[in-house]
Design a protein around this motif. Structure first.
Motif, PDB file in Angstrom:
ATOM      1  N   ALA A  32       0.821  -1.206   0.000  1.00 56.32           N
ATOM      2  CA  ALA A  32       0.000   0.000   0.000  1.00 56.32           C
ATOM      3  C   ALA A  32       0.855   1.256   0.000  1.00 56.32           C
ATOM      4  O   ALA A  32       1.894   1.299   0.611  1.00 56.32           O
ATOM      5  N   ALA A  33       0.407   2.294  -0.667  1.00 53.58           N
ATOM      6  CA  ALA A  33       1.093   3.583  -0.661  1.00 53.58           C
ATOM      7  C   ALA A  33       0.022   4.638  -0.813  1.00 53.58           C
ATOM      8  O   ALA A  33      -1.131   4.394  -0.508  1.00 53.58           O
ATOM      9  N   VAL A  34       0.407   5.841  -1.267  1.00 56.12           N
ATOM     10  CA  VAL A  34      -0.590   6.881  -1.441  1.00 56.12           C
ATOM     11  C   VAL A  34      -1.746   6.303  -2.262  1.00 56.12           C
ATOM     12  O   VAL A  34      -1.555   5.613  -3.254  1.00 56.12           O
ATOM     13  N   GLU A  35      -2.967   6.586  -1.810  1.00 53.94           N
ATOM     14  CA  GLU A  35      -4.111   5.813  -2.295  1.00 53.94           C
ATOM     15  C   GLU A  35      -4.718   6.412  -3.565  1.00 53.94           C
ATOM     16  O   GLU A  35      -5.923   6.617  -3.625  1.00 53.94           O
ATOM     17  N   ASN A  36      -3.900   6.765  -4.546  1.00 59.71           N
ATOM     18  CA  ASN A  36      -4.474   7.297  -5.782  1.00 59.71           C
ATOM     19  C   ASN A  36      -4.347   6.316  -6.947  1.00 59.71           C
ATOM     20  O   ASN A  36      -4.688   6.657  -8.074  1.00 59.71           O
ATOM     21  N   GLY A  37      -3.845   5.135  -6.668  1.00 58.24           N
ATOM     22  CA  GLY A  37      -3.796   4.094  -7.696  1.00 58.24           C
ATOM     23  C   GLY A  37      -2.742   4.295  -8.770  1.00 58.24           C
ATOM     24  O   GLY A  37      -2.640   3.493  -9.703  1.00 58.24           O
ATOM     25  N   LEU A  38      -1.918   5.335  -8.644  1.00 54.96           N
ATOM     26  CA  LEU A  38      -0.956   5.662  -9.706  1.00 54.96           C
ATOM     27  C   LEU A  38       0.438   5.140  -9.368  1.00 54.96           C
ATOM     28  O   LEU A  38       0.711   4.741  -8.248  1.00 54.96           O
ATOM     29  N   ALA A  39       1.307   5.179 -10.382  1.00 58.04           N
ATOM     30  CA  ALA A  39       2.721   4.815 -10.211  1.00 58.04           C
ATOM     31  C   ALA A  39       2.880   3.428  -9.601  1.00 58.04           C
ATOM     32  O   ALA A  39       3.689   3.226  -8.700  1.00 58.04           O
ATOM     33  N   ARG A  40       2.116   2.484 -10.098  1.00 52.76           N
ATOM     34  CA  ARG A  40       2.298   1.117  -9.590  1.00 52.76           C
ATOM     35  C   ARG A  40       3.687   0.627  -9.997  1.00 52.76           C
ATOM     36  O   ARG A  40       4.280  -0.235  -9.350  1.00 52.76           O
ATOM     37  N   THR A  41       4.217   1.159 -11.089  1.00 53.92           N
ATOM     38  CA  THR A  41       5.652   1.079 -11.381  1.00 53.92           C
ATOM     39  C   THR A  41       6.123   2.527 -11.517  1.00 53.92           C
ATOM     40  O   THR A  41       5.306   3.435 -11.683  1.00 53.92           O
ATOM     41  N   PRO A  42       7.436   2.778 -11.426  1.00 52.89           N
ATOM     42  CA  PRO A  42       7.905   4.168 -11.456  1.00 52.89           C
ATOM     43  C   PRO A  42       7.478   4.893 -12.733  1.00 52.89           C
ATOM     44  O   PRO A  42       7.411   4.299 -13.816  1.00 52.89           O
ATOM     45  N   ALA A  43       7.177   6.197 -12.587  1.00 50.69           N
ATOM     46  CA  ALA A  43       6.758   6.995 -13.735  1.00 50.69           C
ATOM     47  C   ALA A  43       7.852   7.014 -14.791  1.00 50.69           C
ATOM     48  O   ALA A  43       9.040   7.000 -14.484  1.00 50.69           O
ATOM     49  N   MET A  44       7.435   7.071 -16.059  1.00 49.85           N
ATOM     50  CA  MET A  44       8.370   7.242 -17.173  1.00 49.85           C
ATOM     51  C   MET A  44       7.887   8.408 -18.031  1.00 49.85           C
ATOM     52  O   MET A  44       6.685   8.518 -18.297  1.00 49.85           O
ATOM     53  N   GLY A  45       8.827   9.240 -18.455  1.00 50.35           N
ATOM     54  CA  GLY A  45       8.416  10.360 -19.279  1.00 50.35           C
ATOM     55  C   GLY A  45       9.549  11.323 -19.552  1.00 50.35           C
ATOM     56  O   GLY A  45      10.708  10.907 -19.702  1.00 50.35           O
ATOM     57  N   PHE A  46       9.206  12.599 -19.614  1.00 47.79           N
ATOM     58  CA  PHE A  46      10.134  13.674 -19.989  1.00 47.79           C
ATOM     59  C   PHE A  46       9.891  14.857 -19.068  1.00 47.79           C
ATOM     60  O   PHE A  46       8.764  15.108 -18.649  1.00 47.79           O
ATOM     61  N   ASN A  47      10.956  15.604 -18.775  1.00 48.73           N
ATOM     62  CA  ASN A  47      10.839  16.913 -18.118  1.00 48.73           C
ATOM     63  C   ASN A  47      11.925  17.798 -18.719  1.00 48.73           C
ATOM     64  O   ASN A  47      13.060  17.372 -18.908  1.00 48.73           O
TER      65      ASN A  47
END
Ligand code: GLA
Length: 552
Positions: A32-47
């Motif tokens: 369990a972690a922050v309960e928003n259902g997101l980032a079940r694996t680490p985020a991938m993208g661009f900044n």
């Protein structure tokens, strides 16, 4: 135990965290972690920050160009999803209604138009602000403190999917937990799923409190595009594996691959180490001008697969003598990733074994080199001559014919495990977890009852046995070992590939032993998993006591 935190402080933190998220009930989601259902694996993208900082080339054309390249150059297919903008997107002042205003020179069509464009490519869009009165650039754009709900609502109305929340400006006397919790709640109130990336540079040890608040938390100051900076951040982040879990990850900052300040060898190490450490993989180069070598590194799917593995375990360091690092990471299919990183300036031999990496019960192992793609075979030795600043990464798989348990009832501590992983100290046989070294535990003891046989582990832990479909039942007494005092909070779960067979529910430090049994009919691999609860993994010394399988 864990890094020298006073028990009372931990206790307070745990109570505070439980108050925030409400009571934990009998069944926990896996990790369990922050309960928003997101980032079940680490985020991938661009900044854009590492490539542009606040310079004028950070604008609508750049963001759209990156989204185009995500699709046309195969990055989207490789898993990259979020196209995020950093500081300097806004005007220096809010409007008359108190709303943030996009800079009309950089973003003449506003932010929603850019988000719509990104969404039109099947991608997600992220934005930036700060948990203080100002953002971090010297120009000091307006921060979010005191405006959390208004800003979150505005972001949601624009279609934002990801918020990086920095730490600059006046904090108005509020603690980091207060400031980041306020924005988490504001984001949740919008009803839009928005990945929450905490960026307070590790100043308040966010790995100790951020699991129920954010989907990732920066653990260090900013990365720079040079080897010394990357190495320093790796060293600071690598010891924090125990605090990463599905939905909440350590963030050693964004990638520099492609920005030109390191050699390709160093960029391969950077990408390998970040993937082993389950870091968010945010590309920090301007892909419109990045060279082919950068694309080749960033799209190495075998390495990405380590970062994105669904078991969700950050690598731990087996050894680091004289700058020669051995990292291991258990994977959901029963393989183990082994990274051999030579931080020194001269080529060196680095070696370990399959057993030390947690693999067993196989006559041989295949080693797939995830950069060269060469496959070799070994009966146990894992070694390579690693050039200066380079990293060799192997995916290690068991091969050959595996032994099955004998007929009758057998203690699992007498069986060879196919996979053994424990986040703090090794899996102990017939001993409690202790603190760190093999054999340092005590007699297994749960709620005052002692057991001669069983396993002593520390969450997260994963121990697997090959049964070959020959067994009928598993049975054990489970709980937190008494060596934790009143501390600890875990669930002990029995799984086989993708299927839960039994769970203890949440057990705490003072609980008496609980009986757990599972039907093993037809089961090829038995997985014994110990997962931390939402309050993070503190003193989570768990016992599988008098744990046996009955086989025919
Ligand atoms: C801080 C953050 C960076 C970046 C800048 C923007 O330094 O740590 O990642 O967002 O602010 O000003």
């Amino acid at each position: 135990m864990r890094r020298g935190i006073a028990l009372s402080a931990v206790c307070l933190l745990v109570l505070g965290v439980l108050t925030l998220v409400g009571p934990v009930t009998g069944t926990v989601p896996r990790a369990a972690a922050v309960e928003n259902g997101l980032a079940r694996t680490p985020a991938m993208g661009f900044n854009n920050w590492n490539a542009t900082h606040c310079r004028a080339e950070f604008n609508e054309a750049m963001v759209k160009g990156i989204a185009d390249l995500f699709v046309s150059r195969g990055l989207k297919d490789a898993g990259y999803e979020y196209v995020n903008i950093d500081d300097c997107w806004a005007l220096p002042n809010r409007d008359g209604a108190g709303n943030l205003v996009p800079d009309p020179v950089r973003f003449p069509n506003g932010i929603k138009a850019v988000a719509d464009y990104v969404h039109g490519k099947g991608l997600k869009f992220g934005i930036y602000t700060s948990a203080g009165t100002k953002t971090c650039d010297t120009l000091g754009f307006p921060g979010g403190i005191g405006h959390e709900q208004q800003d979150a609502n505005l972001f949601a109305s624009w279609g934002v999917d990801y918020l990086k929340y920095d730490n600059c400006g006046d904090h108005l006397g509020q603690s980091a937990q207060q400031r980041y919790t306020a924005m988490r709640d504001a984001l949740n109130n919008t009803g839009r799923p928005i990945l929450f990336s905490i960026c307070e540079w590790g100043q308040n040890q966010p790995w100790d409190w951020a699991q129920p608040i954010g989907n990732s938390w920066r653990t260090t100051g900013d990365i720079s595009d040079n080897y010394a900076s990357m190495l320093g951040i790796f060293r600071a982040n690598v010891g924090l594996a125990i605090d990463a879990q599905r939905g909440g990850w350590n963030d050693p900052d964004m990638l520099e691959v492609g920005n030109g300040g390191m050699t390709d060898t160093e960029y391969r190490s950077h990408f390998s180490l970040w993937s082993m450490m389950n870091a968010p993989l945010l590309i920090g180069a301007d892909l419109r001008v990045a060279n082919q070598a950068a694309y080749d590194i960033l799209t190495n799917r075998d390495v990405i697969a380590l970062d994105q593995d669904t078991l969700g375990v950050q690598a731990t360091e087996l050894s680091n003598a004289n700058g020669l690092h051995v990292l291991t990471k258990p994977l959901d299919n029963g393989d183990v990733a082994v990274a051999l990183f030579n931080e020194t300036g001269t080529s060196a031999q680095i070696s370990t074994t399959a057993a030390a990496a947690g693999l067993g019960n196989a006559p041989s192992y295949s080693l797939r080199d995830l950069w060269t793609k060469a496959v070799t075979s070994t009966t146990g030795a894992i070694a390579a001559t690693v050039p200066a600043h380079a990293t060799v990464v192997y995916r290690v798989s068991r091969t050959g014919t595996f032994a099955t348990p004998p007929a009758g009832t057998t203690q699992v501590s007498a069986l060879p495990a196919s996979l053994s992983a424990s986040a703090w100290g090794p899996v102990e046989l017939d001993r409690s977890n202790g603190e760190r070294a093999g054999g340092d535990g005590r007699t297994l003891t749960i709620g005052g009852t002692t057991y001669a046989r069983g396993l002593g582990v520390h969450a997260r832990s994963e121990v697997r046995y090959y049964l070959g479909g020959r067994c009928t039942s598993f049975q054990a007494w489970v709980g937190l070992d008494d060596e934790t005092g009143n501390e600890g909070s875990v669930s002990l779960e029995v799984w086989t590939a993708g299927r839960q067979l039994a769970t203890s529910g949440v057990v705490r430090g003072t609980d008496p032993p609980r009986r757990i049994t599972a039907d093993l009919t037809g089961v090829q691999y038995l997985h014994l998993a110990v997962l931390p609860t939402v309050d993070g993994s503190r003193y989570d010394h768990a016992d599988w006591a008098d744990a046996t399988v009955t086989c025919s």
